[in-house]
Design an enzyme around this catalytic site. Structure first.
Site, PDB file in Angstrom:
ATOM      1  N   PHE A 144       2.976  -8.296  13.633  1.00 38.96           N
ATOM      2  CA  PHE A 144       1.737  -7.572  13.540  1.00 38.96           C
ATOM      3  C   PHE A 144       0.569  -8.786  13.691  1.00 38.96           C
ATOM      4  CE2 PHE A 144      -1.849  -5.126  11.937  1.00 38.96           C
ATOM      5  CZ  PHE A 144      -1.743  -4.038  12.810  1.00 38.96           C
ATOM      6  N   TYR A 247      -2.522   4.091   4.573  1.00 42.33           N
ATOM      7  CA  TYR A 247      -3.048   5.236   5.308  1.00 42.33           C
ATOM      8  C   TYR A 247      -2.239   5.629   6.532  1.00 42.33           C
ATOM      9  CZ  TYR A 247      -4.378   0.887   7.732  1.00 42.33           C
ATOM     10  OH  TYR A 247      -4.527  -0.646   8.345  1.00 42.33           O
TER      11      TYR A 247
HETATM   12  C1  LIG Z   1      -1.235  -1.300   9.763  1.00 42.04           C
HETATM   13  C2  LIG Z   1      -0.860  -2.771   9.473  1.00 42.04           C
HETATM   14  C3  LIG Z   1      -1.724  -3.733   8.885  1.00 42.04           C
HETATM   15  C4  LIG Z   1      -3.069  -3.327   8.726  1.00 42.04           C
HETATM   16  O1  LIG Z   1      -3.887  -4.253   7.846  1.00 42.04           O
HETATM   17  P1  LIG Z   1      -5.259  -3.779   7.409  1.00 42.04           P
HETATM   18  O2  LIG Z   1      -5.626  -4.959   6.720  1.00 42.04           O
HETATM   19  O3  LIG Z   1      -5.073  -2.606   6.876  1.00 42.04           O
HETATM   20  O4  LIG Z   1      -6.252  -3.648   8.813  1.00 42.04           O
HETATM   21  C5  LIG Z   1      -1.188  -4.910   8.632  1.00 42.04           C
HETATM   22  N1  LIG Z   1       0.088  -5.462   8.619  1.00 42.04           N
HETATM   23  C6  LIG Z   1       0.917  -4.608   9.358  1.00 42.04           C
HETATM   24  C7  LIG Z   1       2.546  -4.823   9.579  1.00 42.04           C
HETATM   25  C8  LIG Z   1       0.622  -3.234   9.682  1.00 42.04           C
HETATM   26  O5  LIG Z   1       1.448  -2.517  10.377  1.00 42.04           O
END
Ligand SMILES: *Cc1c(COP(=O)(O)O)cnc(C)c1O
Length: 437
Positions: A144, A247
């Site tokens: 990610f 979320y």
């Molecule tokens: C959705 C997601 C995030 C999101 O990080 P935020 O700090 O909440 O924006 C991080 N890592 C992965 C693997 C995700 O799928």
């Protein structure tokens, strides 16, 4: 699945026998009618919006509406600052203890704070401190983006190198390739997203964790796409560290704070690089020198966003009531159903399966690929009222949240996508990306 008839009656039959069916009614489901219906080109099936993006933003539990109403009107409105002593202060650990039950952790090994990105930063930094002198971080190229960006920033300032393991097919990453990249005595940290956000590929947590430990490294799992959709057993795998979102499958609401896990025996060894007052021992002594709190409290930073934090709890309670093993069983059945429909209806149009075929290696979303994926995604959203999402280069992701997704939703979504392909409805859309896809 091979024995299933691919028709609406079959989908409805599966829903009728779904032991988790009653949970759908726990969520707010709005009735919007697809544009093509109002334009006089009726869909053959249920015209309501089909939401298949619960892996990006989960639905709103009805109990959360009531909980927030009380939090706003009574707790904030009437109790004011006294609220901190009446359930707010304990909320990060209390909700963390509930999330712990979904991920095979002890109650005192999980706490809720900040965003996943920030928690990831804190734990990567702490892990490097705990493995001082080691200069390698191992991750992979389809991780990610936020995880990759944070690693790159830390690598720059801490003078460590990142070893990226490549995917050969864009879908899976071989465990052997990860294991072979870990350098004994040099590797400080191995970090992976347990369920890959594009393909839904699920890593072998035990094998990777064991290999990291043999090399003396720590392991940090990002559980954002796993928690609430499949059983995770951090303790059984002896996993060191983890972070994850609330979320997505936990249905905590947009921007709800994230969680972090530190194995109990590591908690006193690791230090939070962001030394805020919520992580301070005896916080309200208001002492001048920082001294880390005991246990997971030291991983807090500042005042929690209380309304968003309280909004998480009801969604987690619902998942615990449903049972994570039951949710996984339904999710597997549903992703198999979707793939069977793809095979029969969409493959002939050149749509590829960009997720593992083997359910044991697949999380709760299925990615379908096509060179015109972005335009197909738009046609689905704008004309068919099917809401998946799009991840470059060509992945249309269909997220299945077994707590509220019906087999009928999956059937109708695939039927509508077949229509988009048959009638080439996507051709009128531009290929440029909009801000949010
Ligand atoms: C959705 C997601 C995030 C999101 O990080 P935020 O700090 O909440 O924006 C991080 N890592 C992965 C693997 C995700 O799928």
């Amino acid at each position: 699945m091979a024995t299933l008839a691919l028709d609406l009656a079959c989908a409805r039959e599966l829903d009728a026998h779904d032991p988790l069916a009653r949970f759908r009614d726990e969520f707010v489901i709005s009735q919007e009618v697809a544009a093509s219906v109002t334009e006089g080109r009726p869909l053959t099936t249920d015209p309501d919006t089909l939401y298949l993006d619960g892996n990006s933003l989960g639905r709103l539990p009805k109990r959360t509406v009531a909980r927030l109403q009380n939090a706003i009107e009574h707790e904030w409105g009437k109790r004011l600052v006294r609220g901190w002593g009446e359930g707010w202060m304990d909320a990060p650990a209390r909700i963390g203890a509930k999330i712990a039950q979904l991920i095979g952790a002890q109650r005192d090994e999980v706490i809720v704070a900040d965003s996943t990105s920030t928690n990831f930063y804190k734990l990567v930094y702490a892990a490097l401190d705990a493995r001082a002198g080691r200069t390698q971080i191992v991750t992979e190229t389809v991780n990610f983006p936020t995880d990759a960006y944070i690693l790159q920033g830390i690598a720059r300032t801490r003078g460590v190198e990142i070893t990226y393991v490549d995917s050969t097919d864009g879908i899976t990453i071989s465990t052997d390739a990860i294991v072979n990249a870990i350098e004994r005595n040099k590797c400080a940290l191995v970090t992976l997203t347990h369920t890959a956000f594009k393909s839904g590929y699920v890593y072998d947590m035990q094998a990777v964790t064991d290999a990291a430990h043999r090399a003396g490294a720590l392991v940090l799992w990002d559980l954002s796409h796993s928690v609430g959709s499949l059983p995770v057993d951090l303790n059984a795998c002896d996993a060191d560290l983890a972070v994850g979102c609330t979320y997505k499958y936990l249905n905590g609401g947009p921007g709800a704070p994230a969680f972090l896990y530190v194995r109990r025996d590591l908690q006193e060894q690791l230090l939070n690089p962001i030394q805020g007052w919520f992580g301070q021992r005896d916080q309200f002594a208001m002492g001048f020198e920082y001294a880390p709190a005991q246990g997971m409290t030291r991983f807090l930073v500042g005042t929690p966003p209380m309304l968003s934090l309280l909004a998480i709890e009801a969604g987690v309670d619902l998942l615990l009531e449903a049972g994570i093993e039951n949710l996984r069983a339904k999710s597997v059945q549903q992703t198999e159903f979707l793939i069977a429909l793809w095979d029969a209806w969409l493959k002939p149009f050149g749509v590829t399966l960009n997720s593992p075929r083997d359910a044991n290696m697949r999380g709760s979303h299925v990615s379908l690929g096509h060179p015109d994926g972005l335009r197909i995604d738009r046609a689905l959203i704008e004309e068919m009222h099917v809401i998946p999402d799009f991840r470059p280069p060509d992945n249309i992701r269909f997220g299945i949240a077994p707590i509220y997704t019906r087999f009928e939703d999956i059937y109708c979504a695939m039927e509508r996508m077949r229509r988009v392909m048959q009638e080439k409805l996507y051709e009128k859309y531009p290929s440029e990306r909009r801000v949010v896809t």
